[in-house]
Scaffold this active site. Sequence first.
Site, mmCIF file in Angstrom:
data_model
loop_
_atom_site.group_PDB
_atom_site.id
_atom_site.type_symbol
_atom_site.label_atom_id
_atom_site.label_comp_id
_atom_site.label_asym_id
_atom_site.label_seq_id
_atom_site.Cartn_x
_atom_site.Cartn_y
_atom_site.Cartn_z
ATOM 1 C CD GLN A 31 -3.687 -4.431 6.235
ATOM 2 O OE1 GLN A 31 -3.921 -3.349 5.703
ATOM 3 N NE2 GLN A 31 -3.835 -5.562 5.583
ATOM 4 C CG ASP B 163 -10.295 -0.677 4.733
ATOM 5 O OD1 ASP B 163 -9.862 -1.126 3.660
ATOM 6 O OD2 ASP B 163 -9.665 -0.736 5.805
ATOM 7 C CE LYS C 75 -3.775 -2.487 2.095
ATOM 8 N NZ LYS C 75 -4.741 -2.733 3.165
HETATM 9 N N1 L34 Z 1 -8.398 -2.885 6.879
HETATM 10 N N2 L34 Z 1 -7.494 -4.910 6.325
HETATM 11 C C1 L34 Z 1 -8.059 -3.755 5.947
HETATM 12 N N3 L34 Z 1 -8.286 -3.458 4.646
HETATM 13 C C2 L34 Z 1 -7.955 -4.333 3.676
HETATM 14 O O1 L34 Z 1 -8.242 -4.066 2.397
HETATM 15 C C3 L34 Z 1 -7.331 -5.522 4.037
HETATM 16 N N4 L34 Z 1 -6.900 -6.450 3.096
HETATM 17 C C4 L34 Z 1 -7.001 -7.870 3.423
HETATM 18 C C5 L34 Z 1 -6.371 -8.081 4.804
HETATM 19 N N5 L34 Z 1 -6.650 -7.020 5.749
HETATM 20 C C6 L34 Z 1 -7.131 -5.807 5.387
HETATM 21 C C7 L34 Z 1 -5.842 -6.244 2.296
HETATM 22 O O2 L34 Z 1 -5.324 -5.159 2.123
HETATM 23 C C8 L34 Z 1 -6.207 -8.495 2.297
HETATM 24 N N6 L34 Z 1 -5.448 -7.401 1.701
HETATM 25 C C9 L34 Z 1 -4.444 -7.553 0.736
HETATM 26 C C10 L34 Z 1 -3.702 -6.495 0.248
HETATM 27 C C11 L34 Z 1 -2.693 -6.659 -0.679
HETATM 28 C C12 L34 Z 1 -2.418 -7.912 -1.166
HETATM 29 C C13 L34 Z 1 -3.152 -8.986 -0.703
HETATM 30 C C14 L34 Z 1 -4.149 -8.804 0.247
HETATM 31 C C15 L34 Z 1 -1.321 -8.082 -2.140
HETATM 32 O O3 L34 Z 1 -0.595 -7.168 -2.408
HETATM 33 N N7 L34 Z 1 -1.134 -9.291 -2.694
HETATM 34 C C16 L34 Z 1 -0.081 -9.602 -3.650
HETATM 35 C C17 L34 Z 1 0.963 -10.522 -3.088
HETATM 36 C C18 L34 Z 1 1.381 -10.264 -1.686
HETATM 37 C C19 L34 Z 1 2.474 -11.189 -1.187
HETATM 38 O O4 L34 Z 1 3.490 -11.308 -1.892
HETATM 39 O O5 L34 Z 1 2.296 -11.793 -0.114
HETATM 40 C C20 L34 Z 1 -0.697 -10.290 -4.849
HETATM 41 O O6 L34 Z 1 -0.093 -10.242 -5.918
HETATM 42 O O7 L34 Z 1 -1.751 -10.896 -4.709
#
Ligand code: L34
Length: 285
Positions: A96, A119, A52
């Site tokens: 988060q 959010d 983020k």
């Molecule tokens: N308050 N909590 C709040 N808001 C959110 O919108 C979230 N979420 C979920 C968990 N808790 C939260 C997220 O941000 C899940 N989530 C989230 C954000 C980013 C990614 C995955 C989940 C992400 O960047 N995923 C990458 C890979 C990450 C890695 O390498 O581990 C992807 O390519 O899917």
Amino acid sequence: MAQKIDGKAAAARVKEELALQVCKLRELGVTPGLAVIMVGDNPASAVYVRNKEKAAQQVGIQSKMIHLPEQTTQAQLLALIEELNRDAGIHGILVQLPLPDHFDERAVLLAISPNKDVDAFHPQNVGHIMIGDYGFLPCTPAGVMELIHTAGISPRGKHCVVVGRSNIVGKPMAMLLLHEDATVTICHSKTADLPSVTRQADMLVSAVGRAKFITADMVKPGAVVIDVGMNRDENGKLCGDVDAASVEPVAGYLTPVPGGVGPMTVAMLMRNTVFSARRQLENRN
Ligand code: L34
């Protein structure tokens, strides 16, 4: 063989467009500001929060990452949120999730000003979404909608089956699909004969949180399969809910993990933050 929907590329396009909007806002004297609060040391959360922060940089959003120790009290967290609610330079506040067990998550989310709730978890914003009066959109479901649009897919008239009923993904996902004229079914852990339901899906959205949960026998040939899961497999490798190897030959479209819904979630957070800054500016004039 399923066509892959590239979330990384789609997210990059969204961020480029937002960067232009931020330039214009800056000319008007406003730099969008986003505060992200993380409590404790959940390693997955740390990765998401870092993503983020990176995205905010790319878009030109001023980000304030606040990392609090695990033993932070509810009162301390609420006091910080209050301070950020009053801070005119902050247009978005995100706590988060998950929070450590000793927090009352509902009370924390309720403390965030609905005007800065990027959010869209505050009941006031949830209510707005329910009646189709969109301001802030829930990031993950909005990211899924954006992804299918970029692939030229419309939910209209389709049977969309959402597996998972969380407040963060399943429920708002169903609402966004409904507003685009889908026929929506929500499934969960008590659903009887889940495969017989998912096999009817023209579009299947899985937000369960279990590796290899969705197998080929649960997918209708040609279906659009959206994988919202973020899990680790037996080798510790990042994977979604979908058993991609078995589902790929059956599905029409499939979103990968990583590089699917995750990057879109982050991009939608940026969009909400820019929206919030613009709205604040308009209300001031
Ligand atoms: N308050 N909590 C709040 N808001 C959110 O919108 C979230 N979420 C979920 C968990 N808790 C939260 C997220 O941000 C899940 N989530 C989230 C954000 C980013 C990614 C995955 C989940 C992400 O960047 N995923 C990458 C890979 C990450 C890695 O390498 O581990 C992807 O390519 O899917």
